[in-house]
Design a protein around this motif. Sequence first.
Motif, PDB file in Angstrom:
ATOM      1  N   UNK A  74       0.827  -1.200   0.000  1.00 53.70           N
ATOM      2  CA  UNK A  74       0.000   0.000   0.000  1.00 53.70           C
ATOM      3  C   UNK A  74       0.862   1.251   0.000  1.00 53.70           C
ATOM      4  N   UNK A  75       0.255   2.381  -0.376  1.00 53.37           N
ATOM      5  CA  UNK A  75       0.911   3.673  -0.230  1.00 53.37           C
ATOM      6  C   UNK A  75       0.598   4.224   1.157  1.00 53.37           C
ATOM      7  N   UNK A  76       1.314   5.252   1.560  1.00 50.39           N
ATOM      8  CA  UNK A  76       1.054   5.872   2.858  1.00 50.39           C
ATOM      9  C   UNK A  76      -0.360   6.445   2.912  1.00 50.39           C
ATOM     10  N   UNK A  77      -0.787   7.052   1.837  1.00 52.87           N
ATOM     11  CA  UNK A  77      -2.132   7.642   1.816  1.00 52.87           C
ATOM     12  C   UNK A  77      -3.202   6.560   1.939  1.00 52.87           C
ATOM     13  N   UNK A  78      -3.011   5.429   1.271  1.00 48.63           N
ATOM     14  CA  UNK A  78      -3.974   4.329   1.373  1.00 48.63           C
ATOM     15  C   UNK A  78      -4.057   3.802   2.804  1.00 48.63           C
ATOM     16  N   UNK A  79      -2.921   3.681   3.467  1.00 51.19           N
ATOM     17  CA  UNK A  79      -2.910   3.194   4.848  1.00 51.19           C
ATOM     18  C   UNK A  79      -3.612   4.196   5.760  1.00 51.19           C
ATOM     19  N   UNK A  80      -3.388   5.476   5.524  1.00 54.46           N
ATOM     20  CA  UNK A  80      -4.079   6.518   6.294  1.00 54.46           C
ATOM     21  C   UNK A  80      -5.598   6.395   6.134  1.00 54.46           C
ATOM     22  N   UNK A  81      -6.050   6.156   4.928  1.00 49.43           N
ATOM     23  CA  UNK A  81      -7.487   6.022   4.684  1.00 49.43           C
ATOM     24  C   UNK A  81      -8.037   4.749   5.325  1.00 49.43           C
ATOM     25  N   UNK A  82      -7.270   3.669   5.286  1.00 44.39           N
ATOM     26  CA  UNK A  82      -7.675   2.423   5.956  1.00 44.39           C
ATOM     27  C   UNK A  82      -7.791   2.630   7.460  1.00 44.39           C
ATOM     28  N   UNK A  83      -6.853   3.360   8.025  1.00 44.38           N
ATOM     29  CA  UNK A  83      -6.863   3.598   9.462  1.00 44.38           C
ATOM     30  C   UNK A  83      -8.063   4.446   9.876  1.00 44.38           C
ATOM     31  N   UNK A  84      -8.415   5.411   9.048  1.00 49.80           N
ATOM     32  CA  UNK A  84      -9.566   6.253   9.348  1.00 49.80           C
ATOM     33  C   UNK A  84     -10.850   5.416   9.408  1.00 49.80           C
ATOM     34  N   UNK A  85     -10.990   4.477   8.479  1.00 44.90           N
ATOM     35  CA  UNK A  85     -12.157   3.590   8.478  1.00 44.90           C
ATOM     36  C   UNK A  85     -12.114   2.632   9.671  1.00 44.90           C
ATOM     37  N   UNK A  86     -10.922   2.145  10.021  1.00 46.05           N
ATOM     38  CA  UNK A  86     -10.773   1.215  11.142  1.00 46.05           C
ATOM     39  C   UNK A  86     -11.160   1.887  12.462  1.00 46.05           C
ATOM     40  N   UNK A  87     -10.840   3.143  12.600  1.00 48.16           N
ATOM     41  CA  UNK A  87     -11.174   3.869  13.833  1.00 48.16           C
ATOM     42  C   UNK A  87     -12.677   3.843  14.085  1.00 48.16           C
ATOM     43  N   UNK A  88     -13.468   4.060  13.057  1.00 47.18           N
ATOM     44  CA  UNK A  88     -14.923   4.046  13.203  1.00 47.18           C
ATOM     45  C   UNK A  88     -15.421   2.654  13.608  1.00 47.18           C
ATOM     46  N   UNK A  89     -14.833   1.609  13.025  1.00 46.52           N
ATOM     47  CA  UNK A  89     -15.251   0.235  13.347  1.00 46.52           C
ATOM     48  C   UNK A  89     -14.919  -0.108  14.799  1.00 46.52           C
ATOM     49  N   UNK A  90     -13.768   0.327  15.281  1.00 45.41           N
ATOM     50  CA  UNK A  90     -13.381   0.054  16.668  1.00 45.41           C
ATOM     51  C   UNK A  90     -14.307   0.777  17.633  1.00 45.41           C
ATOM     52  N   UNK A  91     -14.692   1.990  17.299  1.00 42.55           N
ATOM     53  CA  UNK A  91     -15.617   2.720  18.163  1.00 42.55           C
ATOM     54  C   UNK A  91     -16.930   1.953  18.342  1.00 42.55           C
TER      55      UNK A  91
END
Length: 589
Positions: free
Chosen positions: A271-288
């Motif tokens: 992945x690129x850094x930007x793709x990982x950043x976007x994945x992390x943003x989505x993961x944060x919502x799922x963890x909440x």
Amino acid sequence: MLILSRCLIGLMMVFSLALVGCSKAPSEHAKIDINLAFDQYKQRFLEDFWQVSPEYALYSGRYEFAPRLRVNDEPARAADAEFIKAQMALLATFPLDELNATNKGDWAIIDNELRALQWRASTFKDYQWNPSNYNIAGPIGLILNTEYAPLEDRLMAINERLLKVPAYYQAAEANITAPALPQTQLAIDQNRGAIGLLEGGLQDAIKGSSLSKEVKQDLQDHNRRAIVAIEHYVAFLEQMLPTLKAGEAKDFRIGEALYEQKFSFDIVSEFSAKQVYEMATAEKAAIHLEMTKLATQLWPRYFSEAPMPEDALVLIRQVIEKVSLEHAKPSEFVAAVQTQIPALDAFVIEHDLMDTDRDKPLVVRETPAYQRGFSIASIEAPGPYDSAANTYYNVSPVDGLSPDMQESHLREYNSYTMQILNIHEAVPGHYTQLVHANKSPSLIKAIFGNGAMVEGWAVYTERMMLEQGYGDGQPELWLMYYKWNLRTVVNTILDYSIQVLGMEEQAALDLLMTEAFQEEAEARGKWRRASLSQVQLTSYFTGYKEIYGFREEQKQRLGEDFDLKAFHNEFLSYGSAPVKVIKANMRAQ
């Protein structure tokens, strides 16, 4: 460089002989010869690499390099450039598609290492703006604490290093032309810690040795000159602070282009850094969402019949605050870490999760002063050349902090979170993984460890242990696991947001404290860490997602034939190679 040149000529002859008689469709015999030639190349590459990187050699367990202190001056950088150019040319002569799976992986790792070194010297140039790159304490502490030879021999190796310390810091002062403020402040703090090592631990070792009075005096003289050199460097940096604080400092943010480049070299991801950043943003919502379920379940246990908050983040925080009150006493924090390790080891063995090695010692200790200021806990493992040496689990004590800061740290690292921390850092996280890495038949994979694989494995084991029944499904432990895992996710968001998107401190603290439920002390420490480093904070989430996703892929592919222990042992057998290299090798089986 004469030795290197002769080496390259010799290897080219070996390689040329291996190719004699090859056609467009080389025979199996020729392919085997190419792999033999590449194996010889790897051995010689490492020997030449140690010549330009003696500290790296020392940390890898090549203690014959203990007396050598590399001075980062113009001649040394010119030698580095010559080494990189020669090795890249030689590496290019090996046809990648004709190498076996192990050598393909090693080829890719060497190629990435060389290109990363070249990029760092020619483009990133942090030797000019990061004063914390210069600190002589680490290798000296390693030599003092590792009993690879009698104390007297080790002290003589340190004596040789001390002779070059004045030149080392003179070069550092000449190199620092546009420093960044956070890195300057860290350099001051850590080099003061280095002075403490020379005045304390080293002095004690000299006095307790059986060296002659004359040799001891010689060592003391060199030590004093080294201390003066460090003091001069600290004063040099302190004199710059007012100007840097007034706005003359280099921006510690490196921007999108450099960030993507550094991410590609350091992480080696699909992945690129930007793709990982976007994945992390989505993961944060799922963890909440998961944390909301657990907080709702726990609310009656801790708040009786009190009305439950409608705001999910408020609900989660209030439950976390109650659960976090269960923690160690300030004076017992390091000891509490130490007493938990055997229970983790027993669980791994009882549930047959992976191979372990009880003959490889793990020593829990207080983080040495010259290493403090970056993280609360870390593993300091021996290199593959000395895999039997101690692994140190460094834990920063909290009893020296103010009462408010003590309580903040202890709530952050409460009795539940501490278990996740110890899984991550020790068993079956970093400590276990690095024991396996040192047994890898590929020295290249063991030596040039990939940060995303190393950190990703540690994060992966946190969830894996709970999935396998560790903690008996306690909702408090699972809640704190998600809080801890959220830290991994938010690390990625934070690092990218600060370094690329320009996030300021207050916005970072709001993210960490409001959305990641971190204590103020931890949040401020994370801001400091994100301002001192780049990309490294993304390694946890990136590696974890790749490892966990690959395990699930293998489970689906193998069905009933999937065996978790076998998966873990094979995955770890490839050393600390990038996850995508390990995946390629395992898929080829």
